[in-house]
Design a protein around this motif. Structure first.
Motif, PDB file in Angstrom:
ATOM      1  N   ARG A  69     -14.827  63.478 -20.029  1.00 23.81           N
ATOM      2  CA  ARG A  69     -14.532  63.172 -18.623  1.00 23.81           C
ATOM      3  C   ARG A  69     -13.214  62.410 -18.445  1.00 23.81           C
ATOM      4  O   ARG A  69     -12.645  62.417 -17.368  1.00 23.81           O
ATOM      5  N   SER A  85     -15.804  68.074 -13.801  1.00 21.68           N
ATOM      6  CA  SER A  85     -17.146  67.583 -14.112  1.00 21.68           C
ATOM      7  C   SER A  85     -17.665  68.319 -15.335  1.00 21.68           C
ATOM      8  O   SER A  85     -17.046  69.257 -15.821  1.00 21.68           O
ATOM      9  N   VAL A 137     -18.040  72.664 -19.074  1.00 25.24           N
ATOM     10  CA  VAL A 137     -17.131  71.924 -18.209  1.00 25.24           C
ATOM     11  C   VAL A 137     -16.722  72.724 -16.982  1.00 25.24           C
ATOM     12  O   VAL A 137     -16.774  73.957 -16.972  1.00 25.24           O
TER      13      VAL A 137
END
Length: 162
Positions: free
Chosen positions: A53, A60, A103
């Motif tokens: 992250r 996200s 992701v």
């Protein structure tokens, strides 16, 4: 100083010839090497998720359904504890770990470059914090976040007219 981490996961330090996971016993062994340390899979998953992250271009983690369930779970008191590991799966051995990430990337970034930065950051963080050797970081790009995509899932529930 020799590190001794043993148990669920861990790596060896070639410069010392001692596995940081396998502790020594006895009065002759240095204090920091007596006993073993166990690192749970969830710990490695949290480290990997946080490291992923941190990379610019990552919107996200988690596939579509995991993100939707995670958003609902976070609204329930006490239910948001899985947010750090959403989209992260790890396999931890005695000395090695493998990481799988789902992701969502931002629009207009180089997916190849972002994936490389994620791998570098995840490997660095996990190896530095745990002593485990990361043998692979597999990345699945599930979606691209567009600039006009709403981040708040409640927008769809409010209707079109305000």
């Amino acid at each position: 100083m020799a590190d001794n981490i043993t148990g669920v996961g861990g790596g060896s330090r070639p410069d010392t010839g001692v596995s940081p996971l396998k502790g020594r016993t006895g009065a002759g062994a240095p204090a920091e090497t007596r006993g073993k340390t166990t690192i749970a899979d969830g710990v490695v998953a949290k480290i990997a998720g946080m490291a992923a992250r941190e990379v610019p271009g990552i919107h996200s983690l988690g596939a579509g359904m995991a993100r939707a369930f995670g958003a609902v779970r976070e609204r329930v008191p006490g239910g948001g504890s899985g947010a750090a590991t959403r989209g992260v799966k790890v396999e931890v051995g005695e000395r090695q770990a493998a990481v799988d990430l789902d992701v969502v990337v931002e629009y207009d970034v180089s997916i190849v470059d972002v994936a490389g930065e994620v791998r570098t950051n995840v490997i660095s963080a996990v190896e530095r914090m745990t002593g485990l050797e990361v043998v692979e970081v597999n990345i699945v790009v599930d979606d691209v976040h567009l600039p006009d995509d709403g981040d708040d899932e409640t927008d769809a529930d409010e209707g079109r007219v305000r």
